[in-house]
Design an enzyme around this catalytic site. Structure first.
Site, PDB file in Angstrom:
ATOM      1  N   ASP A   2       0.831  -1.202   0.000  1.00  8.19           N
ATOM      2  CA  ASP A   2       0.000   0.000   0.000  1.00  8.19           C
ATOM      3  C   ASP A   2       0.867   1.254   0.000  1.00  8.19           C
ATOM      4  O   ASP A   2       1.971   1.257   0.550  1.00  8.19           O
ATOM      5  CB  ASP A   2      -0.907  -0.019   1.240  1.00  8.19           C
ATOM      6  CG  ASP A   2      -2.087   0.924   1.093  1.00  8.19           C
ATOM      7  OD1 ASP A   2      -2.362   1.374  -0.040  1.00  8.19           O
ATOM      8  OD2 ASP A   2      -2.723   1.212   2.113  1.00  8.19           O
ATOM      9  N   ASN A  50     -10.643  -3.186  -5.457  1.00  5.90           N
ATOM     10  CA  ASN A  50      -9.885  -2.324  -6.368  1.00  5.90           C
ATOM     11  C   ASN A  50     -10.564  -2.143  -7.729  1.00  5.90           C
ATOM     12  O   ASN A  50     -10.254  -1.205  -8.466  1.00  5.90           O
ATOM     13  CB  ASN A  50      -8.453  -2.846  -6.587  1.00  5.90           C
ATOM     14  CG  ASN A  50      -7.535  -2.594  -5.405  1.00  5.90           C
ATOM     15  OD1 ASN A  50      -6.608  -3.344  -5.159  1.00  5.90           O
ATOM     16  ND2 ASN A  50      -7.768  -1.531  -4.654  1.00  5.90           N
TER      17      ASN A  50
HETATM   18  C1  IPE Z   1      -1.341   0.091  -3.542  1.00  6.94           C
HETATM   19  O1  IPE Z   1      -1.170   1.476  -3.561  1.00  6.94           O
HETATM   20  C2  IPE Z   1      -1.464  -0.495  -4.929  1.00  6.94           C
HETATM   21  C3  IPE Z   1      -2.751  -1.151  -5.256  1.00  6.94           C
HETATM   22  C4  IPE Z   1      -3.793  -1.263  -4.481  1.00  6.94           C
HETATM   23  C5  IPE Z   1      -2.863  -1.715  -6.589  1.00  6.94           C
HETATM   24  P1  IPE Z   1      -2.413   2.451  -3.539  1.00  6.94           P
HETATM   25  O2  IPE Z   1      -2.792   2.756  -4.937  1.00  6.94           O
HETATM   26  O3  IPE Z   1      -3.512   1.896  -2.692  1.00  6.94           O
HETATM   27  O4  IPE Z   1      -1.783   3.745  -2.866  1.00  6.94           O
HETATM   28  P2  IPE Z   1      -2.476   4.808  -1.900  1.00  6.94           P
HETATM   29  O5  IPE Z   1      -3.180   4.067  -0.812  1.00  6.94           O
HETATM   30  O6  IPE Z   1      -3.415   5.601  -2.757  1.00  6.94           O
HETATM   31  O7  IPE Z   1      -1.345   5.629  -1.391  1.00  6.94           O
HETATM   32 MG    MG Z   2      -4.155   2.242  -0.734  1.00  5.64          MG
END
Ligand code: IPE
Ligand code: MG
Length: 228
Positions: A2, A50
């Site tokens: 994350d 996601n």
């Molecule tokens: C993690 O980073 C990657 C995935 C979930 C694919 P994020 O995209 O969740 O990063 P933040 O939470 O916005 O910083």
């Molecule tokens: Mg995230």
């Protein structure tokens, strides 16, 4: 994994750049784990939730995954790494699925380390899927309700045959589990680091492993029992 978005935001970059840098962390951590002798590494790459992200971001993540799988195949072969995916991978676009299945097939005899990618993965979704499969077998008369033990149940999960994780590392400081391996982490040691995933590299992993080594895992027993 994350914190890719925040890493990019801090630098006034597009979120996709954060994901790209995050892929470099994946390369470094996979290599390090293989060298250290970790048997199973599971990376939470894409959750069932996601799918609600902006379409452009999803497309970019798919492309990154495809590029990653293609570029890492030779190294996985050299380092005896087997690739597996857990989750509703059928939801992925055909071209990505094809590359994924190809790499899984080509690496299936490798036994140095299992690299498990959680893709379109959700812990609750996995438990519900297992319950459904069990119910179907009971209805078909292939399984008796009294035969459903914890051990039997775990065989219906995506992680069948794999050991439960010893250590769960969450980056970016968030103090939550976010639907990751809910069943499997019952007794996992948890480590939360504030480091954003793109900045998470082998040096920190090794510090965390040293911290883990010092922990006493009691699995519900007493400290005295563990020492015996
Ligand atoms: C993690 O980073 C990657 C995935 C979930 C694919 P994020 O995209 O969740 O990063 P933040 O939470 O916005 O910083
Ligand atoms: Mg995230």
């Amino acid at each position: 994994m994350d914190g890719n978005g925040r890493w990019a935001k801090k630098r006034s970059l597009n979120r996709i750049r954060g994901h790209r840098e995050g892929a470099e962390s994946v390369r470094d951590i996979v290599r390090a784990c293989r060298e250290i002798g970790i048997e199973v590494l599971t990376l939470y790459a894409f959750s069932t939730e996601n799918w609600q992200r902006p379409k452009q971001e999803i497309l970019a993540l798919m492309k990154l995954l495809k590029d990653f799988l293609r570029s890492e195949l030779s190294e996985m072969m050299e380092n005896d790494i087997r690739l597996n995916a857990i989750g509703q991978v059928g939801r992925f676009p055909g071209d990505v699925l094809k590359v994924l299945r190809g790499v899984m097939d080509k690496t299936q005899e490798n036994s140095g380390m299992l690299l498990n990618l959680a893709l379109s993965y959700g812990g609750r979704d996995e438990i519900v899927m297992a319950a459904g499969r069990i119910a179907a077998e009971v209805r078909a008369g292939q399984l008796e309700p009294k035969e459903i033990t914890e051990k039997v149940f775990s065989n219906y999960l995506y992680t069948q045959g794999m050991p439960d994780p010893d250590l769960l590392i969450r980056t970016s400081g968030e103090m939550r589990v976010s639907n990751f391996l809910l069943w499997q982490i019952a007794y996992a040691e948890i480590y939360v680091t504030k480091t954003l995933w793109p900045d998470f590299r082998r040096e920190e992993l090794s510090r965390i492993l040293h911290d883990y080594e010092k922990r006493e895992r009691r699995f519900g027993t007493t400290g005295e029992q563990v020492k015996k």
